[in-house]
Write a protein that holds these residues in place. Structure first.
Motif, mmCIF file in Angstrom:
data_model
loop_
_atom_site.group_PDB
_atom_site.id
_atom_site.type_symbol
_atom_site.label_atom_id
_atom_site.label_comp_id
_atom_site.label_asym_id
_atom_site.label_seq_id
_atom_site.Cartn_x
_atom_site.Cartn_y
_atom_site.Cartn_z
ATOM 1 N N VAL A 139 -23.396 10.230 -17.559
ATOM 2 C CA VAL A 139 -22.768 11.351 -16.408
ATOM 3 C C VAL A 139 -22.175 9.910 -15.519
ATOM 4 O O VAL A 139 -23.747 9.235 -15.013
ATOM 5 C CB VAL A 139 -22.742 12.020 -16.087
ATOM 6 N N LEU A 140 -21.694 10.044 -15.408
ATOM 7 C CA LEU A 140 -21.005 9.227 -14.322
ATOM 8 C C LEU A 140 -20.948 9.714 -12.741
ATOM 9 O O LEU A 140 -20.628 10.933 -12.670
ATOM 10 C CB LEU A 140 -19.818 8.262 -14.142
ATOM 11 N N CYS A 141 -21.769 9.686 -11.501
ATOM 12 C CA CYS A 141 -21.567 9.759 -10.433
ATOM 13 C C CYS A 141 -21.307 8.824 -9.336
ATOM 14 O O CYS A 141 -21.731 7.890 -8.980
ATOM 15 C CB CYS A 141 -22.845 10.386 -9.802
ATOM 16 N N LEU A 142 -20.271 9.179 -8.260
ATOM 17 C CA LEU A 142 -19.772 8.131 -7.569
ATOM 18 C C LEU A 142 -19.508 8.577 -6.787
ATOM 19 O O LEU A 142 -18.578 10.430 -6.377
ATOM 20 C CB LEU A 142 -18.370 7.711 -7.947
ATOM 21 N N ARG A 143 -18.998 8.419 -5.258
ATOM 22 C CA ARG A 143 -18.459 8.653 -3.765
ATOM 23 C C ARG A 143 -16.497 8.620 -4.299
ATOM 24 O O ARG A 143 -15.910 7.859 -4.913
ATOM 25 C CB ARG A 143 -18.782 7.695 -2.483
ATOM 26 N N GLU A 144 -16.622 10.072 -3.588
ATOM 27 C CA GLU A 144 -14.516 10.148 -3.188
ATOM 28 C C GLU A 144 -14.518 8.671 -2.421
ATOM 29 O O GLU A 144 -14.959 8.450 -1.151
ATOM 30 C CB GLU A 144 -14.689 10.970 -2.441
ATOM 31 N N PRO A 145 -13.306 8.016 -2.842
ATOM 32 C CA PRO A 145 -12.818 7.567 -1.043
ATOM 33 C C PRO A 145 -11.708 7.334 -0.066
ATOM 34 O O PRO A 145 -11.217 8.926 -0.236
ATOM 35 C CB PRO A 145 -11.272 6.296 -2.706
ATOM 36 N N SER A 146 -11.825 7.086 0.427
ATOM 37 C CA SER A 146 -11.269 7.480 1.423
ATOM 38 C C SER A 146 -9.771 6.537 2.002
ATOM 39 O O SER A 146 -9.548 5.590 1.483
ATOM 40 C CB SER A 146 -12.406 6.549 2.690
ATOM 41 N N LEU A 147 -8.547 7.447 2.267
ATOM 42 C CA LEU A 147 -7.555 7.081 2.525
ATOM 43 C C LEU A 147 -7.859 5.244 3.556
ATOM 44 O O LEU A 147 -6.950 4.923 3.653
ATOM 45 C CB LEU A 147 -6.864 8.317 3.371
ATOM 46 N N GLY A 148 -8.513 5.603 4.721
ATOM 47 C CA GLY A 148 -8.419 4.750 5.919
ATOM 48 C C GLY A 148 -8.318 2.737 4.740
ATOM 49 O O GLY A 148 -7.357 2.257 5.180
ATOM 50 N N PRO A 149 -9.049 2.365 3.977
ATOM 51 C CA PRO A 149 -9.468 1.238 3.192
ATOM 52 C C PRO A 149 -8.163 1.763 2.560
ATOM 53 O O PRO A 149 -7.673 0.015 1.927
ATOM 54 C CB PRO A 149 -10.509 1.365 2.534
ATOM 55 N N CYS A 150 -7.961 2.867 1.746
ATOM 56 C CA CYS A 150 -6.442 2.221 0.587
ATOM 57 C C CYS A 150 -5.526 1.907 1.467
ATOM 58 O O CYS A 150 -4.785 0.776 0.505
ATOM 59 C CB CYS A 150 -6.747 3.747 0.263
ATOM 60 N N PHE A 151 -5.509 2.239 2.002
ATOM 61 C CA PHE A 151 -3.995 1.768 2.639
ATOM 62 C C PHE A 151 -4.714 0.254 4.240
ATOM 63 O O PHE A 151 -3.817 -0.152 4.658
ATOM 64 C CB PHE A 151 -3.410 2.960 4.366
ATOM 65 N N GLY A 152 -5.548 0.116 3.863
ATOM 66 C CA GLY A 152 -5.932 -0.955 4.699
ATOM 67 C C GLY A 152 -6.229 -2.203 4.001
ATOM 68 O O GLY A 152 -5.244 -3.073 3.768
ATOM 69 N N ILE A 153 -7.387 -2.674 3.982
ATOM 70 C CA ILE A 153 -7.887 -4.280 3.127
ATOM 71 C C ILE A 153 -8.714 -3.875 1.695
ATOM 72 O O ILE A 153 -8.240 -4.671 1.057
ATOM 73 C CB ILE A 153 -8.308 -5.440 4.231
ATOM 74 N N LYS A 154 -9.769 -3.198 1.790
ATOM 75 C CA LYS A 154 -10.175 -3.006 0.668
ATOM 76 C C LYS A 154 -9.903 -2.494 -0.534
ATOM 77 O O LYS A 154 -10.525 -2.863 -1.731
ATOM 78 C CB LYS A 154 -11.631 -2.125 1.803
ATOM 79 N N GLY A 155 -8.771 -1.724 -0.653
ATOM 80 C CA GLY A 155 -8.516 -0.817 -0.995
ATOM 81 C C GLY A 155 -9.352 0.493 -2.310
ATOM 82 O O GLY A 155 -10.236 0.596 -1.130
ATOM 83 N N GLY A 156 -8.718 1.523 -3.166
ATOM 84 C CA GLY A 156 -9.643 2.287 -3.657
ATOM 85 C C GLY A 156 -11.042 2.029 -4.157
ATOM 86 O O GLY A 156 -11.439 0.864 -3.685
ATOM 87 N N ALA A 157 -11.178 2.744 -4.597
ATOM 88 C CA ALA A 157 -12.469 3.214 -5.144
ATOM 89 C C ALA A 157 -12.817 4.038 -6.657
ATOM 90 O O ALA A 157 -13.838 4.724 -6.957
ATOM 91 C CB ALA A 157 -13.913 4.508 -4.299
ATOM 92 N N CYS A 158 -11.645 3.362 -6.863
ATOM 93 C CA CYS A 158 -11.561 3.371 -8.638
ATOM 94 C C CYS A 158 -13.045 3.153 -9.662
ATOM 95 O O CYS A 158 -11.511 3.066 -11.160
ATOM 96 C CB CYS A 158 -10.175 4.472 -9.235
ATOM 97 N N GLY A 159 -12.681 2.121 -9.514
ATOM 98 C CA GLY A 159 -12.331 0.918 -10.337
ATOM 99 C C GLY A 159 -11.411 -0.564 -10.565
ATOM 100 O O GLY A 159 -10.883 -0.129 -9.679
ATOM 101 N N GLY A 160 -11.727 -0.957 -11.427
ATOM 102 C CA GLY A 160 -10.298 -1.758 -12.191
ATOM 103 C C GLY A 160 -10.603 -2.716 -13.451
ATOM 104 O O GLY A 160 -11.036 -2.101 -14.304
ATOM 105 N N GLY A 161 -9.074 -2.571 -13.353
ATOM 106 C CA GLY A 161 -9.548 -2.974 -14.848
ATOM 107 C C GLY A 161 -9.180 -2.184 -16.510
ATOM 108 O O GLY A 161 -8.712 -1.467 -16.307
ATOM 109 N N TYR A 162 -10.122 -2.335 -17.025
ATOM 110 C CA TYR A 162 -10.235 -0.902 -18.524
ATOM 111 C C TYR A 162 -11.754 -0.487 -17.951
ATOM 112 O O TYR A 162 -11.823 0.455 -18.836
ATOM 113 C CB TYR A 162 -10.485 -1.451 -19.125
ATOM 114 N N ALA A 163 -12.042 -0.479 -16.781
ATOM 115 C CA ALA A 163 -13.021 0.273 -16.240
ATOM 116 C C ALA A 163 -12.976 1.419 -15.004
ATOM 117 O O ALA A 163 -13.044 0.921 -13.884
ATOM 118 C CB ALA A 163 -14.419 -0.685 -16.050
ATOM 119 N N GLN A 164 -11.867 1.942 -15.671
ATOM 120 C CA GLN A 164 -11.945 2.731 -13.606
ATOM 121 C C GLN A 164 -12.113 4.796 -14.123
ATOM 122 O O GLN A 164 -12.048 5.244 -15.114
ATOM 123 C CB GLN A 164 -10.347 2.998 -14.069
#
Length: 556
Positions: A90-115
């Motif tokens: 089971v995977l446990c992660l934090r929820e992304p914040s809109l701040g970095p999502c619309f800023g510079i860091k991006g989201g927090a859902c992984g990337g490529g084929y690991a999302q």
């Protein structure tokens, strides 16, 4: 290769009820938010408490660089790969914040084929948890200002108010402001400011509470300011805890989603690690431990922030005992820590790699202090040369740590099989002797020094006059036995983001200390860290769009 959002949009998600069945959960255990999102109801969480715990794996990283480390991507890929080799994960992660999502860091859902998916929903409003936290926080601010306006029966000194309003966006213009302007009818003027929602004490409280009533009790104990006589004023004094808890009655329930490969994922809570404690909720982690044999979770940013706070704050509060740690790095990032500019990272540079390895070495040494078995995960890039890989493997061997390469970004679970197997082997062959770094009974300064010297490598800790005043006050209020949450830059082991690698002979400067009496810790603010970030010159928001068919574009 397609963009992250294109990959996610081209995968057919399973109905969330089918994902729940993999964990032994039925539709009656869920509150559905459409076809692909759900919350687990509180009675079911209570029922799970008597079950046996699985193995807890923390994924952390070296200090982040603009070269990228891929900690969340590795976490997701590892959970998928564990399932691939027949382990119920089971995977446990934090929820992304809109701040970095619309800023510079991006989201927090992984990337490529690991999302994790649905990535658009998770990165945007998701199930509304952050909005509920924002509303609860700002309700307390409104009740506080109203109490002063309506005769100030509690004798609150407006100059001592420490509790701020929040907003889940990066907005530097709100760091400092004055409220109550416009005449008597609009309240009592006072200086204040906004923090970002993920830095809110309400966020920390939600993530550190085990149930709704503990949440309510912690909210009641929030310190908002002081009277003219120096007495502490709490949310309970304002009789705010009931209505605030009501706003959070759904937000406290963990969210169930899935990875691209159908691995069950609990995403819940989202404090930043540089300005807050950086871990998902205790409720979600404990539920996952009852539902799976292996639980993969992560802590924010580098191990000096995320892992330290995971151990000394989250594990201390929730009585959690991690079984293994995965420390993520890339050869590219290590070369950047060794002095290479971003434009030259694609060129082989053994000297810079060896120099930058000192950053990984320090984090590995820190993790060993907690007595938890360690695996180093190298997030593979095509630009990694054969000689660079051999050098890194040899240096890890010299440290006595297991190293495994991972390519889950490009290959999904297939690219993480080596890592998954090494993690399972490490857990089976090495007993975790987890221990905390410091005892709460130590003084405030002693606890800060232990973190700064042992984890960061600082020579000494210096304090502003204001910080020393605050320490004195918190001792008088009997809050000196709380654990410490240090807010500092994520880019360096020091409080200077330009000092990469493994800096030496530096000081940590504490300029302010804040009391989070509801969350149950003191926040020591080091250097120039901001609790309300700003947007970059070209925000990510300008590249995000939606077309007439509702297809989202530019979101990673």
């Amino acid at each position: 290769m397609m963009s992250d959002i294109e990959i996610a949009q081209n995968v057919e998600n399973e109905d969330i009820r089918k994902i729940a069945l993999k964990l032994g959960l039925t539709e009656d255990d869920l509150e559905l938010y459409g076809k692909y999102k759900a919350k687990i109801i509180m009675p079911k969480l209570k029922e799970l408490e008597s079950g046996k715990d699985g193995k807890l794996i923390l994924v952390t990283a070296i200090n982040p660089t603009s070269a990228g480390e891929g900690k969340t991507t590795t976490s997701i890929g590892l959970a998928d790969s564990l399932n691939k080799i027949g382990k119920k994960s089971v995977l446990c992660l934090r929820e992304p914040s809109l701040g970095p999502c619309f800023g510079i860091k991006g989201g927090a859902c992984g990337g490529g084929y690991a999302q994790v998916v649905p990535m658009e929903d998770i990165n945007l409003h998701f199930t509304g948890d952050f909005h509920a936290i924002t509303a609860a926080n700002n309700l307390l601010s409104a009740l506080l200002d109203n109490s002063i306006h309506q005769g100030n029966i509690l004798n609150i000194d407006p100059r001592t108010i420490t509790f701020k309003r929040v907003l889940d966006l990066n907005d530097r213009a709100l760091r400092n402001c004055i409220v109550g302007l416009g005449g008597k009818v609009n309240g009592v003027p006072r200086e204040t400011g906004f923090d970002i929602t993920v830095a809110s004490e309400i966020m920390a409280i939600l993530c550190l509470s085990s149930d709704l009533m503990e949440l309510k009790q912690r909210i009641s104990n929030i310190t908002v300011g002081y009277t003219y006589d120096g007495e502490r004023i709490t949310a309970g004094d304002l009789r705010a805890e009931g209505s605030m808890t009501l706003l959070l009655k759904d937000a406290i329930k963990p969210n169930l989603v899935q990875t691209l490969e159908g691995t069950p994922t609990l995403i819940h809570g989202g404090p930043f690690a540089n300005i807050a404690h950086g871990c998902n909720s205790i409720i979600a982690t404990k539920a996952a431990l009852k539902l799976g044999d292996y639980v993969v979770t992560e802590a924010g940013f580098g191990a000096d922030l995320g892992a330290e706070k995971f151990f000394d704050l989250k594990c201390r509060t929730g009585n959690l005992k991690p079984d293994a740690v995965v420390l993520v790095a890339t050869i590219r990032a290590l070369k950047m820590h060794g002095g290479v500019t971003k434009n030259d990272l694609n060129k082989e540079n053994i000297e810079a790699l060896e120099k930058g390895f000192a950053n990984l070495e320090k984090h590995a040494s820190n993790i060993k202090k907690y007595g938890v078995p360690l695996v180093v995960a190298i997030n593979h890039f095509d630009t990694d040369t054969k000689e660079e890989i051999e050098v890194l493997q040899n240096k890890c061997k010299e440290l006595g740590v297991t190293v495994a390469f991972s390519d889950v970004f490009s290959k999904g679970s297939e690219g993480g099989l080596e890592l998954a197997q090494e993690v399972v082997k490490t857990i089976n062959n090495n007993k975790s002797n987890f221990k905390l770094l410091y005892d709460n009974k130590l003084s405030i300064k002693e606890k800060i020094y232990i973190i700064a010297s042992e984890i960061y490598g600082a020579r000494e800790v210096t304090y502003s006059k204001e910080a020393l005043k605050e320490i004195k006050r918190f001792i008088e209020l009997n809050f000196d036995k709380l654990p410490i949450c240090i807010a500092k830059t994520q880019y360096s082991l020091s409080d200077d983001e330009k000092l990469l690698g493994r800096p030496e002979k530096f000081n940590i400067n504490i300029r302010e200390i804040r009391l989070s009496s509801g969350a149950g810790f003191l926040v020591a603010i080091a250097g120039n860290i901001m609790t309300m970030p700003g947007l970059p010159k070209k925000p990510a928001a300008v590249n995000i769009d939606i077309d007439e068919k509702g297809v989202i574009k530019g979101l990673f």
